[in-house]
Design a protein around this motif. Structure first.
Motif, PDB file in Angstrom:
ATOM      1  N   PHE A  64     -20.562 -58.010  14.129  1.00  9.92           N
ATOM      2  CA  PHE A  64     -21.744 -58.013  15.169  1.00  9.92           C
ATOM      3  C   PHE A  64     -22.874 -56.253  15.137  1.00  9.92           C
ATOM      4  O   PHE A  64     -23.710 -56.034  14.778  1.00  9.92           O
ATOM      5  N   LYS A  67     -23.020 -54.521  12.102  1.00  6.81           N
ATOM      6  CA  LYS A  67     -24.470 -54.601  11.247  1.00  6.81           C
ATOM      7  C   LYS A  67     -25.256 -54.568  11.309  1.00  6.81           C
ATOM      8  O   LYS A  67     -26.246 -53.343  11.211  1.00  6.81           O
ATOM      9  N   SER A 129     -24.901 -62.418  18.677  1.00  5.11           N
ATOM     10  CA  SER A 129     -25.835 -62.813  18.765  1.00  5.11           C
ATOM     11  C   SER A 129     -26.757 -61.284  19.481  1.00  5.11           C
ATOM     12  O   SER A 129     -25.564 -60.105  20.649  1.00  5.11           O
ATOM     13  N   SER A 146     -30.086 -63.474  15.907  1.00  2.00           N
ATOM     14  CA  SER A 146     -28.653 -64.015  15.483  1.00  2.00           C
ATOM     15  C   SER A 146     -28.026 -62.729  14.332  1.00  2.00           C
ATOM     16  O   SER A 146     -26.882 -63.573  13.893  1.00  2.00           O
ATOM     17  N   THR A 147     -28.543 -62.899  13.200  1.00  2.00           N
ATOM     18  CA  THR A 147     -28.188 -62.197  12.338  1.00  2.00           C
ATOM     19  C   THR A 147     -29.141 -59.984  12.555  1.00  2.00           C
ATOM     20  O   THR A 147     -30.219 -60.456  13.421  1.00  2.00           O
ATOM     21  N   SER A 148     -28.731 -59.382  11.788  1.00  2.00           N
ATOM     22  CA  SER A 148     -29.068 -57.805  11.492  1.00  2.00           C
ATOM     23  C   SER A 148     -30.064 -57.836  10.787  1.00  2.00           C
ATOM     24  O   SER A 148     -31.344 -57.596  10.899  1.00  2.00           O
ATOM     25  N   GLU A 149     -30.592 -58.867   9.698  1.00  2.00           N
ATOM     26  CA  GLU A 149     -31.281 -58.854   8.791  1.00  2.00           C
ATOM     27  C   GLU A 149     -33.039 -59.021   9.920  1.00  2.00           C
ATOM     28  O   GLU A 149     -33.527 -58.514   9.613  1.00  2.00           O
ATOM     29  N   GLU A 150     -32.413 -60.539  10.550  1.00  2.00           N
ATOM     30  CA  GLU A 150     -34.049 -60.629  11.480  1.00  2.00           C
ATOM     31  C   GLU A 150     -34.497 -59.319  13.027  1.00  2.00           C
ATOM     32  O   GLU A 150     -35.594 -59.147  12.448  1.00  2.00           O
TER      33      GLU A 150
END
Length: 165
Positions: A64, A67, A129, A146-150
């Motif tokens: 994570f 990312k 996270s 919870s995602t790098s896109e968010e």
């Protein structure tokens, strides 16, 4: 005038003596069933291996974090291409050991032309996270991704809102 015992009358009738009953059924549990029930009790009573949890958490953090670093590079390149504003992106990583299960960094986006427009946040990666903490308009805000896109979308929305880019 002596009282008669019921057990003496049943044994004199020629039948087999009654077997003592233990617990719920008259059958004794099989050795296999006893072994399985002991294994169940052990599995329920033993905690899950901590080293496995820590290894999975560490692996999730490493992936994570990579990312998130790519997102920060992408945002930095985007800011560099904007000719209408003089934005700067500053990221300072806390120097923790590589083998820590978490990572921390501070993030700041400033407009060089004005001193009052800026975005800054403290960020913490824990496992898979990312928690972003910041003060905005005299209030404390905390958001978890919870995602790098968010996270990238979050940064782009704030850059659009604050700086118009």
């Amino acid at each position: 005038s002596t009282p008669k015992s019921s057990s003496s009358s049943s044994s004199s009738s020629g039948k087999e003596p009654p077997t003592p009953k233990s617990g719920k059924g008259s059958k004794a549990p099989s050795p296999l069933a006893t072994k399985k029930s002991l294994e169940k009790k052990l599995l329920v009573s033993l905690p899950s291996p901590q080293i496995l949890k820590k290894c999975v958490g560490f692996g999730a953090k490493v992936l994570f974090e990579d990312k998130i670093r790519r997102v920060l590079q992408k945002i930095s390149k985007f800011i560099a291409t904007q000719q209408t504003s003089k934005l700067t992106l500053d990221v300072v990583w806390l120097s923790l050991s590589f083998f820590d299960s978490h990572a921390q960094f501070s993030l700041s986006i400033k407009d060089e032309t004005t001193s009052y427009r800026s975005f800054s946040a403290d960020c913490e990666i824990d496992g898979g996270s990312l928690r972003v903490k910041r003060f905005e308009e005299m209030s404390y805000k905390c958001v978890t991704f919870s995602t790098s896109e968010e996270f990238e979308l979050f940064l782009r929305i704030h850059m659009k809102r604050l700086f118009g880019v």
